[in-house]
Design an enzyme around this catalytic site. Structure first.
Site, PDB file in Angstrom:
ATOM      1  N   ASP A 175     -12.601   4.547   4.614  1.00  0.00           N
ATOM      2  CA  ASP A 175     -11.572   3.464   5.446  1.00  0.00           C
ATOM      3  C   ASP A 175     -12.495   2.702   6.441  1.00  0.00           C
ATOM      4  OD1 ASP A 175      -9.873   4.478   3.531  1.00  0.00           O
ATOM      5  OD2 ASP A 175      -8.448   4.807   5.024  1.00  0.00           O
ATOM      6  N   ASP A 198      -5.585   5.426  -5.393  1.00  0.00           N
ATOM      7  CA  ASP A 198      -6.537   6.414  -4.418  1.00  0.00           C
ATOM      8  C   ASP A 198      -6.661   7.646  -4.932  1.00  0.00           C
ATOM      9  OD1 ASP A 198      -7.279   6.729  -1.567  1.00  0.00           O
ATOM     10  OD2 ASP A 198      -5.651   6.070  -0.846  1.00  0.00           O
ATOM     11  N   GLU A 239     -11.763   5.154  -4.580  1.00  0.00           N
ATOM     12  CA  GLU A 239     -12.329   6.413  -4.556  1.00  0.00           C
ATOM     13  C   GLU A 239     -13.382   6.611  -3.642  1.00  0.00           C
ATOM     14  OE1 GLU A 239     -15.902   8.710  -6.483  1.00  0.00           O
ATOM     15  OE2 GLU A 239     -15.720   6.681  -5.530  1.00  0.00           O
ATOM     16  N   ASP A 278       0.687  -1.092  -0.033  1.00  0.00           N
ATOM     17  CA  ASP A 278      -0.004  -0.109   0.084  1.00  0.00           C
ATOM     18  C   ASP A 278       0.802   1.418  -0.013  1.00  0.00           C
ATOM     19  OD1 ASP A 278      -2.220   1.928   1.080  1.00  0.00           O
ATOM     20  OD2 ASP A 278      -3.248   0.047   0.574  1.00  0.00           O
ATOM     21  N   GLY A 318     -16.038   5.484  -2.835  1.00  0.00           N
ATOM     22  CA  GLY A 318     -17.461   5.494  -2.899  1.00  0.00           C
ATOM     23  C   GLY A 318     -18.138   6.782  -3.117  1.00  0.00           C
ATOM     24  N   ASP A 319     -17.435   7.936  -3.132  1.00  0.00           N
ATOM     25  CA  ASP A 319     -17.760   9.486  -3.375  1.00  0.00           C
ATOM     26  C   ASP A 319     -18.875   9.672  -4.384  1.00  0.00           C
ATOM     27  OD1 ASP A 319     -16.167   9.785  -1.020  1.00  0.00           O
ATOM     28  OD2 ASP A 319     -14.650  11.334  -2.178  1.00  0.00           O
TER      29      ASP A 319
HETATM   30  C1  GAL Z   1      -6.784   5.818   1.875  1.00  0.00           C
HETATM   31  C2  GAL Z   1      -7.213   4.375   1.436  1.00  0.00           C
HETATM   32  C3  GAL Z   1      -6.587   3.284   2.438  1.00  0.00           C
HETATM   33  C4  GAL Z   1      -5.118   3.421   2.364  1.00  0.00           C
HETATM   34  C5  GAL Z   1      -4.745   5.032   2.632  1.00  0.00           C
HETATM   35  C6  GAL Z   1      -3.113   5.150   2.464  1.00  0.00           C
HETATM   36  O1  GAL Z   1      -7.153   6.876   1.192  1.00  0.00           O
HETATM   37  O2  GAL Z   1      -8.710   4.425   1.655  1.00  0.00           O
HETATM   38  O3  GAL Z   1      -7.099   2.116   2.198  1.00  0.00           O
HETATM   39  O4  GAL Z   1      -4.655   3.061   0.997  1.00  0.00           O
HETATM   40  O5  GAL Z   1      -5.345   5.698   2.005  1.00  0.00           O
HETATM   41  O6  GAL Z   1      -2.767   6.378   2.804  1.00  0.00           O
END
Ligand code: GAL
Length: 401
Positions: free
Chosen positions: A221, A166, A199, A87, A201-202
């Site tokens: 999240d 993201d 995204e 990630d 779900g926006d």
């Molecule tokens: C959020 C995303 C998370 C993770 C995080 C990393 O926007 O929904 O799952 O990837 O960023 O900063």
């Protein structure tokens, strides 16, 4: 039974389109009025692991390799968990002088290509993360906005198999404009890369996601709590009719094994994700997973519901107080059912045939997927079970006459 199901799907779809703002539907960018993604992936929901829920930014190549090793040695890989997904926080804040993304020297000194080779040698696949904005959410690395083709080429050249994309620090343009640019770039790069739209779900990505991605987040999240988990799956349920092989609703990654919920709550979490055809992306430290965690995420009968060839998302078909019935059709005229107790007290919950799409007079055999037992009793018209607070029962029902 199948016709009843199609009617059910159709009515749900009309309802959904009526419910979400019609402006959203009309405003879709013409770019995505047609299918852009044809990578042949995601016939069933993706399965694997992702670093974010447990490690957030504390990641490095050693831990990723050890995770790949653990997925194989624990048998999780054999059960289908094949994506090892890195990630946020894997890159340097600055691109190189040619504009390429650069793996962070202090944590990924061997580079991402070497990691992909390592993971591929174990029969697994490597996923990576970027952002449809100028920076990723952690602000520790650049996003891909304006660099889509270059970054897609880089990912393909490294042997990347999955991209989570993201939505932070974007330019204010609509996701329906920004995300398809990366879809095209990935197609042009010529390597089948699972494209996961994050995204949040926006803008109701379930309405347009299937044209440009293999999965789309329907929620913000998840956190490792009962309230967060149940609210994610409820938000995701609204879009059930829009999931299909090739493109899946994503209520966010699993928290099983991270310590914030009880065993019964984690079993509920895993069962609801499975019946909802959600991506099964483990979010704990699999190198140190407890026996209890392993038992939950290794339940091959529950996984088989998630991976069933029919590819129809199960949904909440009845809700009365704390009693919830979730159901969805499976191949072979079988039906998956989760009886979910949303409250704190021990209660009975009943699945009625007319709620779950079984003909009224059918005699049904029931397999309990957590007890791993086919029940001796046969059922007509309904099945009732008892469960503790926040616990569930999960069955496959098979009409036998
Ligand atoms: C959020 C995303 C998370 C993770 C995080 C990393 O926007 O929904 O799952 O990837 O960023 O900063």
């Amino acid at each position: 039974m199948e016709r009843a199901f199609i009617n059910f799907v159709f009515c749900g779809l009309l309802l959904l389109i009526g419910c979400v703002s019609s402006t959203t539907v009309r405003d879709l960018d013409p770019l995505i009025r047609r299918d852009l993604l044809a990578n042949g992936l995601a016939n069933t929901p993706p399965m694997g692991w992702n670093s974010w829920n447990h490690f957030s930014c504390k990641i490095d190549e050693k831990m990723i390799k050890e995770t790949a090793d653990a997925l194989v040695s624990t048998g999780l890989a054999k059960l289908g968990y094949k994506y090892v997904n890195i990630d946020d926080c894997w890159a340097e804040i600055a691109r190189d002088d040619k504009g390429n993304l650069v793996p962070k020297k202090s944590t990924f000194p061997s580079g991402i290509k070497a990691l992909a080779d390592y993971v591929h040698n174990k029969g697994l696949k490597l996923g990576i993360y970027s952002d449809a904005g100028y920076f990723t959410c952690s602000q520790t690395m650049p996003g891909s906005l304006g660099h889509e083709e270059q970054d897609a080429k880089t990912f393909a050249s490294w042997g990347i198999d999955y991209l989570k994309y993201d939505n932070c620090f974007n330019d204010g343009s609509k996701p329906t404009v920004r995300y398809p640019v990366m879809t095209r770039a990935l197609m042009k790069a010529g390597r089948p890369i699972f494209f996961s739209l994050c995204e949040w779900g926006d803008l109701h990505p379930a309405l347009w996601g299937a044209k440009i991605g293999n999965s789309w987040r329907t929620t913000g999240d998840i956190a490792d709590t009962w309230e967060s988990m149940t609210s994610r799956i409820d938000m995701n349920d609204v879009y059930a009719e829009l999931a299909r092989p090739g493109g899946w609703n994503d209520p966010d990654m699993l928290e099983v094994g991270n310590g914030g919920m009880t065993k019964d709550e984690y079993i509920s979490h895993f069962s609801l994700w499975a019946i909802s055809k959600a991506p099964l992306l483990i979010g704990c430290d699999v190198r140190n997973a407890t026996k209890e965690t392993m038992q939950i995420i290794s339940n091959s009968e529950v996984i088989a519901v998630n991976q069933d060839a029919l590819g129809v998302q199960g949904k909440k078909v009845r809700m009365e107080g704390d009693q919830e019935v979730w159901a969805g059709p499976l191949s072979g005229y079988r039906v998956a059912v989760v009886l979910q107790n949303r409250g704190p007290h021990r209660i009975n919950i009943t699945a009625r045939w007319d709620d779950i799409g079984i003909p009224p007079n059918s005699v049904v055999e029931a397999r309990d997927l957590w007890l791993h037992k086919t029940l001796k009793k046969q059922f007509v018209g309904h099945l009732t079970a008892t469960m503790n607070g926040h616990a569930c029962k999960m069955f496959i029902l098979k009409p036998i006459s």
